[in-house]
Design a protein around this motif. Structure first.
Motif, PDB file in Angstrom:
ATOM      1  N   PRO A   1       4.525  -7.013   4.385  1.00 46.42           N
ATOM      2  CA  PRO A   1       4.617  -6.808   5.831  1.00 46.42           C
ATOM      3  C   PRO A   1       3.821  -5.581   6.259  1.00 46.42           C
ATOM      4  N   SER A   2       3.296  -5.626   7.467  1.00 41.41           N
ATOM      5  CA  SER A   2       2.445  -4.534   7.948  1.00 41.41           C
ATOM      6  C   SER A   2       3.183  -3.204   7.991  1.00 41.41           C
ATOM      7  N   ASP A   3       4.500  -3.228   8.328  1.00 40.80           N
ATOM      8  CA  ASP A   3       5.240  -1.973   8.395  1.00 40.80           C
ATOM      9  C   ASP A   3       5.435  -1.365   7.003  1.00 40.80           C
ATOM     10  N   VAL A   4       5.574  -2.223   5.991  1.00 40.86           N
ATOM     11  CA  VAL A   4       5.704  -1.727   4.616  1.00 40.86           C
ATOM     12  C   VAL A   4       4.399  -1.083   4.166  1.00 40.86           C
ATOM     13  N   LEU A   5       3.288  -1.712   4.482  1.00 38.18           N
ATOM     14  CA  LEU A   5       1.983  -1.149   4.136  1.00 38.18           C
ATOM     15  C   LEU A   5       1.741   0.171   4.863  1.00 38.18           C
ATOM     16  N   ALA A   6       2.142   0.232   6.139  1.00 39.12           N
ATOM     17  CA  ALA A   6       1.959   1.464   6.911  1.00 39.12           C
ATOM     18  C   ALA A   6       2.794   2.603   6.350  1.00 39.12           C
ATOM     19  N   ASP A   7       4.038   2.306   5.993  1.00 40.74           N
ATOM     20  CA  ASP A   7       4.906   3.340   5.408  1.00 40.74           C
ATOM     21  C   ASP A   7       4.348   3.817   4.063  1.00 40.74           C
ATOM     22  N   ALA A   8       3.812   2.890   3.282  1.00 38.24           N
ATOM     23  CA  ALA A   8       3.231   3.265   1.995  1.00 38.24           C
ATOM     24  C   ALA A   8       2.015   4.161   2.185  1.00 38.24           C
ATOM     25  N   GLU A   9       1.240   3.877   3.193  1.00 37.85           N
ATOM     26  CA  GLU A   9       0.067   4.719   3.476  1.00 37.85           C
ATOM     27  C   GLU A   9       0.497   6.112   3.914  1.00 37.85           C
ATOM     28  N   ASP A  10       1.509   6.188   4.765  1.00 32.68           N
ATOM     29  CA  ASP A  10       2.035   7.498   5.181  1.00 32.68           C
ATOM     30  C   ASP A  10       2.555   8.279   3.978  1.00 32.68           C
TER      31      ASP A  10
ATOM     32  N   LEU B   1       0.012  -7.203 -17.112  1.00 35.35           N
ATOM     33  CA  LEU B   1       0.364  -6.124 -16.196  1.00 35.35           C
ATOM     34  C   LEU B   1      -0.741  -5.080 -16.141  1.00 35.35           C
ATOM     35  N   LEU B   2      -1.289  -4.717 -17.279  1.00 31.87           N
ATOM     36  CA  LEU B   2      -2.336  -3.693 -17.317  1.00 31.87           C
ATOM     37  C   LEU B   2      -3.588  -4.157 -16.593  1.00 31.87           C
ATOM     38  N   ARG B   3      -3.888  -5.446 -16.676  1.00 34.53           N
ATOM     39  CA  ARG B   3      -5.030  -5.963 -15.897  1.00 34.53           C
ATOM     40  C   ARG B   3      -4.775  -5.793 -14.409  1.00 34.53           C
ATOM     41  N   PHE B   4      -3.535  -5.998 -14.003  1.00 38.86           N
ATOM     42  CA  PHE B   4      -3.188  -5.805 -12.591  1.00 38.86           C
ATOM     43  C   PHE B   4      -3.389  -4.350 -12.168  1.00 38.86           C
ATOM     44  N   THR B   5      -3.019  -3.402 -13.031  1.00 40.99           N
ATOM     45  CA  THR B   5      -3.150  -1.984 -12.667  1.00 40.99           C
ATOM     46  C   THR B   5      -4.601  -1.547 -12.528  1.00 40.99           C
ATOM     47  N   GLN B   6      -5.520  -2.299 -13.108  1.00 39.70           N
ATOM     48  CA  GLN B   6      -6.928  -1.923 -13.063  1.00 39.70           C
ATOM     49  C   GLN B   6      -7.644  -2.423 -11.814  1.00 39.70           C
ATOM     50  N   ARG B   7      -6.949  -3.200 -11.005  1.00 42.53           N
ATOM     51  CA  ARG B   7      -7.578  -3.695  -9.778  1.00 42.53           C
ATOM     52  C   ARG B   7      -7.790  -2.557  -8.786  1.00 42.53           C
ATOM     53  N   ASP B   8      -8.824  -2.678  -7.982  1.00 37.06           N
ATOM     54  CA  ASP B   8      -9.115  -1.642  -6.982  1.00 37.06           C
ATOM     55  C   ASP B   8      -9.105  -2.190  -5.563  1.00 37.06           C
ATOM     56  N   ASP B   9      -8.475  -3.364  -5.386  1.00 39.08           N
ATOM     57  CA  ASP B   9      -8.435  -3.986  -4.056  1.00 39.08           C
ATOM     58  C   ASP B   9      -7.033  -3.945  -3.450  1.00 39.08           C
ATOM     59  N   ILE B  10      -6.141  -3.150  -4.031  1.00 43.63           N
ATOM     60  CA  ILE B  10      -4.759  -3.053  -3.543  1.00 43.63           C
ATOM     61  C   ILE B  10      -4.490  -1.592  -3.209  1.00 43.63           C
ATOM     62  N   PRO B  11      -3.851  -1.295  -2.064  1.00 42.80           N
ATOM     63  CA  PRO B  11      -3.490   0.105  -1.771  1.00 42.80           C
ATOM     64  C   PRO B  11      -2.708   0.710  -2.917  1.00 42.80           C
ATOM     65  N   ALA B  12      -2.942   1.983  -3.176  1.00 42.38           N
ATOM     66  CA  ALA B  12      -2.454   2.620  -4.404  1.00 42.38           C
ATOM     67  C   ALA B  12      -0.939   2.562  -4.559  1.00 42.38           C
ATOM     68  N   LEU B  13      -0.196   3.002  -3.558  1.00 43.03           N
ATOM     69  CA  LEU B  13       1.251   3.094  -3.740  1.00 43.03           C
ATOM     70  C   LEU B  13       1.911   1.716  -3.858  1.00 43.03           C
ATOM     71  N   PRO B  14       1.528   0.710  -3.067  1.00 40.85           N
ATOM     72  CA  PRO B  14       2.061  -0.631  -3.318  1.00 40.85           C
ATOM     73  C   PRO B  14       1.731  -1.134  -4.726  1.00 40.85           C
ATOM     74  N   GLN B  15       0.523  -0.884  -5.184  1.00 35.99           N
ATOM     75  CA  GLN B  15       0.158  -1.314  -6.533  1.00 35.99           C
ATOM     76  C   GLN B  15       1.018  -0.625  -7.590  1.00 35.99           C
ATOM     77  N   ILE B  16       1.231   0.674  -7.433  1.00 37.54           N
ATOM     78  CA  ILE B  16       2.070   1.427  -8.369  1.00 37.54           C
ATOM     79  C   ILE B  16       3.499   0.894  -8.351  1.00 37.54           C
ATOM     80  N   SER B  17       4.016   0.623  -7.158  1.00 42.40           N
ATOM     81  CA  SER B  17       5.389   0.130  -7.019  1.00 42.40           C
ATOM     82  C   SER B  17       5.570  -1.223  -7.697  1.00 42.40           C
TER      83      SER B  17
END
Length: 371
Positions: A25-34, A170-186
């Motif tokens: 959801p857009s609000d989740v992405l916005a909160d993660a960016e903040d 999972l490690l292949r997923f962590t190497q992607r660079d097309d996902i915002p950092a904090l959502p990817q980490i979560s």
């Protein structure tokens, strides 16, 4: 669904593909960016004066991550457990081992692979369970209900034969660079906990992985932001978010980690401010020449609030036979209190630094600060 308990029993990971489309959801992405901006700002603030706060924040993260697993010890006990030759409580030793796992995670952040994860786990478990330390599990495990079998368990991770394959994906997923950092980490953290690759220590290793990824993705460069202290403010919602993830809803874990990151920054900033105040007051109370080792010991106390002569030799190169000469001015000023931690073993502690660290832990337990 288990008919006896009503709990869902899951034997497989969620359908998982390293190339899966991440939709939130857009609000989740916005909160993660903040939250990401808050983490980066705090890292920059404290990074300008990296000693001693990098060490302090690392230890608070380790203690909070252990606390989530109901492994608790007082700040004083943990500090004593870190001393050379110290004897202390079992829980304090476990928490010190968790600090070693965090250090390993950060040191390996540039190359997060299967060997790096195993190294984190080995650092965590080498004393508590040397046979399993740094090894993927070779048996089925489950969470909740009976210790004798998975019937009625709240969650059953995938079969141990699939752990290696699942971690590689999972490690292949962590190497992607097309996902915002904090959502990817979560999401990576949630998937790691779902794989549950070890017989013990999964939660602490998984939270060490968060720190490694924060460093790898560039959100932190200098210090450990104590995200676990933020998660500790509401562990029920953290565990509920992991459950929701396993049921197919990724939003709650991203939201919870974002909230935890912001709470960690607020609490960490308060701790740094309190330690600044403590150290500034000492300047007016210490009577010593400007080039005296007394001042170096005062700085050491901010990151190691319990010291002994062996630590002074190890950290500052002060020979044991000369240590009292530099410790006495601190005791006279009321900065340290001398006590015994065993036969012929003297230690000096700073009540003010311990109080600041206790206050940090209490804020985490009761729900933290509010913006």
């Amino acid at each position: 669904m288990d008919p006896l308990s009503g709990h869902a029993v899951q034997y497989e990971t969620l359908p998982w593909d390293a190339d899966l489309a991440v939709k939130l959801p857009s609000d989740v992405l916005a909160d993660a960016e903040d939250a990401s901006r808050e983490v980066t700002r705090f890292d920059a603030e404290v990074g300008g004066e990296i000693a001693p706060f990098s060490s302090v924040l690392l230890r608070t993260e380790s203690a909070a991550s252990s606390n989530i697993e109901n492994l608790t010890a007082s700040v004083r006990a943990i500090a004593e457990a870190e001393l050379p030759g110290a004897k202390t409580t079992a829980n304090a030793k476990v928490i010190v081992a968790n600090t070693a796992a965090m250090v390993a995670a950060i040191n390996l952040a540039d190359n997060i692979d299967a060997d790096a994860i195993l190294a984190m786990h080995e650092a965590l478990m080498r004393d508590a369970d040397p046979k399993s330390a740094g090894r993927w599990r070779e048996e089925q495990v489950w969470i909740g209900r009976s210790a004798h079998g998975p019937r009625g368990a709240m969650f059953v991770p995938p079969h141990h034969s699939r752990v290696g394959e699942a971690i590689d994906d999972l490690l292949r997923f962590t190497q992607r660079d097309d996902i915002p950092a904090l959502p990817q980490i979560s999401l990576a953290h949630a998937q790691f906990e779902t794989i549950h690759p070890f017989t013990d220590g999964n939660g602490r290793t998984g939270r060490a992985l968060i720190q490694a990824m924060l460093r790898r993705k560039g959100l932190t460069r200098n210090v450990t932001v104590p995200v676990s202290a933020g998660l500790l403010t509401d562990t029920d919602s953290y565990f509920a978010a992991l459950t929701a993830y396993r049921e197919g809803d990724s939003a709650p874990i991203v939201r919870r980690v974002s909230e935890a990151a912001v709470a960690a920054v607020l609490n960490g900033r308060e701790l740094v401010n309190e330690l600044h105040t403590v150290r500034a007051k000492w300047n007016d109370r210490i009577s010593a020449r400007s080039d005296s080792a007394v001042w170096r010991i005062a700085d050491l106390l901010l990151r190691r609030p319990v010291i002994n002569t062996a630590l002074l030799t190890e950290e500052l190169g002060i020979e044991s036979k000369h240590a009292r000469r530099y410790l006495e001015p601190l005791s006279a000023a009321g900065i340290t209190i001398e006590t015994s931690s065993g036969p012929r073993s003297r230690v000096w502690r700073s009540p003010e630094v311990i109080a600041a660290l206790d206050a940090f832990a209490e804020r985490a337990r009761r729900g933290g600060l509010r913006r």
